[in-house]
Design a protein around this motif. Sequence first.
Motif, PDB file in Angstrom:
ATOM      1  N   LYS A 140       4.255   8.884  -6.651  1.00 50.64           N
ATOM      2  CA  LYS A 140       4.506   9.063  -8.083  1.00 50.64           C
ATOM      3  C   LYS A 140       5.884   8.525  -8.473  1.00 50.64           C
ATOM      4  O   LYS A 140       6.174   8.330  -9.654  1.00 50.64           O
ATOM      5  CB  LYS A 140       4.419  10.555  -8.450  1.00 50.64           C
ATOM      6  N   PHE A 141       6.738   8.286  -7.473  1.00 54.33           N
ATOM      7  CA  PHE A 141       8.073   7.745  -7.713  1.00 54.33           C
ATOM      8  C   PHE A 141       8.151   6.257  -7.338  1.00 54.33           C
ATOM      9  O   PHE A 141       9.236   5.724  -7.142  1.00 54.33           O
ATOM     10  CB  PHE A 141       9.112   8.547  -6.942  1.00 54.33           C
ATOM     11  N   GLY A 142       7.001   5.626  -7.253  1.00 54.31           N
ATOM     12  CA  GLY A 142       6.962   4.198  -6.967  1.00 54.31           C
ATOM     13  C   GLY A 142       6.986   3.906  -5.483  1.00 54.31           C
ATOM     14  O   GLY A 142       7.193   4.795  -4.651  1.00 54.31           O
ATOM     15  N   ASP A 147      12.989  -2.932  -4.918  1.00 51.16           N
ATOM     16  CA  ASP A 147      14.141  -3.752  -5.318  1.00 51.16           C
ATOM     17  C   ASP A 147      14.288  -3.662  -6.844  1.00 51.16           C
ATOM     18  O   ASP A 147      14.016  -4.606  -7.570  1.00 51.16           O
ATOM     19  CB  ASP A 147      13.930  -5.201  -4.872  1.00 51.16           C
ATOM     20  N   VAL A 148      14.738  -2.508  -7.326  1.00 45.96           N
ATOM     21  CA  VAL A 148      14.764  -2.284  -8.774  1.00 45.96           C
ATOM     22  C   VAL A 148      15.847  -3.097  -9.478  1.00 45.96           C
ATOM     23  O   VAL A 148      15.747  -3.357 -10.681  1.00 45.96           O
ATOM     24  CB  VAL A 148      14.939  -0.789  -9.102  1.00 45.96           C
ATOM     25  N   ASP A 149      16.896  -3.484  -8.749  1.00 45.18           N
ATOM     26  CA  ASP A 149      17.956  -4.269  -9.390  1.00 45.18           C
ATOM     27  C   ASP A 149      17.723  -5.774  -9.241  1.00 45.18           C
ATOM     28  O   ASP A 149      18.538  -6.583  -9.682  1.00 45.18           O
ATOM     29  CB  ASP A 149      19.334  -3.886  -8.858  1.00 45.18           C
ATOM     30  N   HIS A 150      16.616  -6.147  -8.593  1.00 44.87           N
ATOM     31  CA  HIS A 150      16.205  -7.548  -8.463  1.00 44.87           C
ATOM     32  C   HIS A 150      17.286  -8.434  -7.826  1.00 44.87           C
ATOM     33  O   HIS A 150      17.489  -9.567  -8.222  1.00 44.87           O
ATOM     34  CB  HIS A 150      15.814  -8.120  -9.831  1.00 44.87           C
ATOM     35  N   LYS A 192      11.535  20.185 -11.469  1.00 40.58           N
ATOM     36  CA  LYS A 192      12.583  20.530 -12.439  1.00 40.58           C
ATOM     37  C   LYS A 192      12.717  19.473 -13.528  1.00 40.58           C
ATOM     38  O   LYS A 192      13.808  19.215 -14.020  1.00 40.58           O
ATOM     39  CB  LYS A 192      13.912  20.735 -11.698  1.00 40.58           C
ATOM     40  N   GLY A 193      11.564  18.882 -13.885  1.00 41.68           N
ATOM     41  CA  GLY A 193      11.558  17.998 -15.036  1.00 41.68           C
ATOM     42  C   GLY A 193      10.918  16.644 -14.850  1.00 41.68           C
ATOM     43  O   GLY A 193      10.452  16.034 -15.811  1.00 41.68           O
ATOM     44  N   THR A 238       8.019   9.136 -17.295  1.00 44.22           N
ATOM     45  CA  THR A 238       7.166   7.977 -17.116  1.00 44.22           C
ATOM     46  C   THR A 238       7.273   7.500 -15.661  1.00 44.22           C
ATOM     47  O   THR A 238       8.274   7.774 -14.981  1.00 44.22           O
ATOM     48  CB  THR A 238       7.597   6.827 -18.035  1.00 44.22           C
ATOM     49  N   PRO A 239       6.281   6.789 -15.160  1.00 48.59           N
ATOM     50  CA  PRO A 239       6.368   6.244 -13.804  1.00 48.59           C
ATOM     51  C   PRO A 239       7.596   5.363 -13.607  1.00 48.59           C
ATOM     52  O   PRO A 239       8.220   5.386 -12.539  1.00 48.59           O
ATOM     53  CB  PRO A 239       5.069   5.437 -13.660  1.00 48.59           C
ATOM     54  N   ASP A 240       7.969   4.596 -14.632  1.00 47.77           N
ATOM     55  CA  ASP A 240       9.132   3.721 -14.496  1.00 47.77           C
ATOM     56  C   ASP A 240      10.418   4.517 -14.323  1.00 47.77           C
ATOM     57  O   ASP A 240      11.269   4.163 -13.505  1.00 47.77           O
ATOM     58  CB  ASP A 240       9.246   2.801 -15.719  1.00 47.77           C
ATOM     59  N   LYS A 241      10.552   5.616 -15.060  1.00 51.86           N
ATOM     60  CA  LYS A 241      11.757   6.437 -14.924  1.00 51.86           C
ATOM     61  C   LYS A 241      11.819   7.086 -13.552  1.00 51.86           C
ATOM     62  O   LYS A 241      12.890   7.173 -12.941  1.00 51.86           O
ATOM     63  CB  LYS A 241      11.807   7.503 -16.017  1.00 51.86           C
ATOM     64  N   ARG A 242      10.672   7.527 -13.042  1.00 47.83           N
ATOM     65  CA  ARG A 242      10.666   8.116 -11.700  1.00 47.83           C
ATOM     66  C   ARG A 242      11.045   7.072 -10.650  1.00 47.83           C
ATOM     67  O   ARG A 242      11.759   7.376  -9.686  1.00 47.83           O
ATOM     68  CB  ARG A 242       9.301   8.733 -11.399  1.00 47.83           C
ATOM     69  N   LYS A 243      10.585   5.849 -10.824  1.00 43.00           N
ATOM     70  CA  LYS A 243      10.941   4.782  -9.890  1.00 43.00           C
ATOM     71  C   LYS A 243      12.433   4.502  -9.935  1.00 43.00           C
ATOM     72  O   LYS A 243      13.072   4.319  -8.885  1.00 43.00           O
ATOM     73  CB  LYS A 243      10.151   3.519 -10.245  1.00 43.00           C
ATOM     74  N   GLN A 244      13.013   4.455 -11.122  1.00 43.46           N
ATOM     75  CA  GLN A 244      14.455   4.247 -11.253  1.00 43.46           C
ATOM     76  C   GLN A 244      15.224   5.374 -10.580  1.00 43.46           C
ATOM     77  O   GLN A 244      16.216   5.143  -9.882  1.00 43.46           O
ATOM     78  CB  GLN A 244      14.837   4.149 -12.732  1.00 43.46           C
ATOM     79  N   PHE A 245      14.779   6.611 -10.779  1.00 44.83           N
ATOM     80  CA  PHE A 245      15.436   7.769 -10.169  1.00 44.83           C
ATOM     81  C   PHE A 245      15.410   7.681  -8.647  1.00 44.83           C
ATOM     82  O   PHE A 245      16.419   7.933  -7.981  1.00 44.83           O
ATOM     83  CB  PHE A 245      14.725   9.045 -10.631  1.00 44.83           C
TER      84      PHE A 245
END
Length: 222
Positions: free
Chosen positions: A64-66, A71-74, A142-143, A148-155
């Motif tokens: 659920k967190f990707g 490589d989120v910063d590419h 806790k939240g 969104t899936p994208d926010k979980r991936k960033q986290f």
Amino acid sequence: MTRARVVLAGLAAAVALGGCGGLQAEVGAGADKTTPVKAGDARDKLKKLAVKGRAPRTGFEREKFGPAWSDVDHNGCDTRNDILKRDLKQETFKPGTHDCIVLTGVLEDPYGGKTINFKRGNDTSTAVQIDHLIPLSDAWQKGAQQWTPDKRKQFANDPLNLLAVDGPLNNQKSDSDAATWLPPRKGYRCAYIARQIDVKAKYALWVTDGEKAAMERILDTC
């Protein structure tokens, strides 16, 4: 120094937190600089966090967190290698990877204080693991399950929430929060708690009563 490493070192310097009296807080052993911040700043942020009960763990899956270590910063390197480059010293890299894949290095473990010689391999890589200071399942309860899936991936790939640490201690911590686990190295606890608060403030995650009380006890010693 590669551009990616400069960026990560800068991020590490920007988020380093300390205690009272200018106590210097380490973000990662390989960070080039740290910036002392008074524990009062962490207390102020903690006061602003919502306090709620822990939601059910129902529905939590790592996926659920990707994908792990995206490589989120590419920059061409996965997040695990980015953090190894940031936190280890004396690194060597796999040829042909543009200094991306870390083969060896030395970690001054912030959690236990040991010096660990890292060597990439099926039987050796786990000696150094990348810890989520706020564990993913803890965030889920806790939240994060409302994100969104994208926010979980960033986290899951945010350098602020990641730290290269001793593998067995990371396994010991598992998905514990501050109420149930703290680094055995007491000299690092102020930095650990302050940085957890920074992460929770950034992502608007809440804390439980017990977690908040544990954080306050540590900040009182800083």
